[in-house]
Design an enzyme around this catalytic site. Structure first.
Site, mmCIF file in Angstrom:
data_model
loop_
_atom_site.group_PDB
_atom_site.id
_atom_site.type_symbol
_atom_site.label_atom_id
_atom_site.label_comp_id
_atom_site.label_asym_id
_atom_site.label_seq_id
_atom_site.Cartn_x
_atom_site.Cartn_y
_atom_site.Cartn_z
ATOM 1 N N ARG A 97 6.070 53.232 16.838
ATOM 2 C CA ARG A 97 7.117 54.156 16.377
ATOM 3 C C ARG A 97 7.116 54.209 14.853
ATOM 4 N NH1 ARG A 97 6.796 55.706 20.746
ATOM 5 N NH2 ARG A 97 7.549 54.639 22.558
ATOM 6 N N GLY A 98 7.449 55.364 14.299
ATOM 7 C CA GLY A 98 7.575 55.478 12.857
ATOM 8 C C GLY A 98 6.323 56.001 12.176
ATOM 9 N N CYS A 99 5.315 56.332 12.969
ATOM 10 C CA CYS A 99 4.088 56.893 12.393
ATOM 11 C C CYS A 99 4.105 58.401 12.600
ATOM 12 C CB CYS A 99 2.854 56.299 13.077
ATOM 13 S SG CYS A 99 2.667 54.538 12.796
ATOM 14 N N ALA A 100 3.690 59.151 11.596
ATOM 15 C CA ALA A 100 3.632 60.607 11.721
ATOM 16 C C ALA A 100 2.554 61.002 12.721
ATOM 17 C CB ALA A 100 3.354 61.240 10.367
ATOM 18 N N SER A 101 1.445 60.285 12.708
ATOM 19 C CA SER A 101 0.365 60.516 13.665
ATOM 20 C C SER A 101 0.634 59.641 14.891
ATOM 21 C CB SER A 101 -0.978 60.099 13.067
ATOM 22 O OG SER A 101 -1.176 60.727 11.832
#
Length: 144
Positions: free
Chosen positions: A51-55
């Site tokens: 969680r928290g990754c743009a990709s």
């Protein structure tokens, strides 16, 4: 006693130093990502998603018989796959106590990643580190 992760960091820092500018370093990071072992479709699950990754980023944690943790991961973005590869080089095959004690922020600063990446990518990298640290803490709790 030094943390064995420091030796991997020294090696990476030396490699980055040889490359000079960030254009070359980005290419190198992308190359590192191409060497990642692919994850199975089953491993690309919600449970393994960071969680928290743009990709899209998936991280698989595998406790080993000797108490170390092996990490495998992948992303749907080339540069992020390379960042995953860097995290695996630092953390995979290490003891949970070494992972928990390692100063990831200082390492990212030393590699120059903190200022070279967009804020979105930096946040994603921090999310990967947080996930690895959490898994190490859980492994430590299970030992005690």
């Amino acid at each position: 006693m030094t943390n064995p992760i420091d030796a991997a960091l020294d090696e990476l820092a030396d490699e980055f130093e040889l490359l000079g500018d960030w254009e070359e370093r980005y290419r190198y990071v992308i190359e590192l990502g191409k060497d990642l072992a692919p994850l199975t479709d089953a491993e690309r699950s919600e449970d393994n998603k960071v969680r928290g990754c743009a990709s899209q980023v998936w991280l698989v944690t595998e406790p080993q018989a000797d108490g170390t943790l092996t990490f495998r991961g992948d992303s749907d973005a080339h540069i992020v796959s390379g960042l995953v590869a860097i995290m695996l080089r630092l953390y995979s095959g290490r003891a949970p106590a070494d992972i928990a004690a390692f100063d990831a922020k200082a390492a990212l600063d030393r590699l120059g990643l903190s200022e070279a990446l967009s804020s979105q990518r930096s946040n994603g990298l921090k999310s990967m580190v947080a996930r690895i640290q959490r898994d190490a803490q859980e492994a430590l709790a299970n030992l005690g």
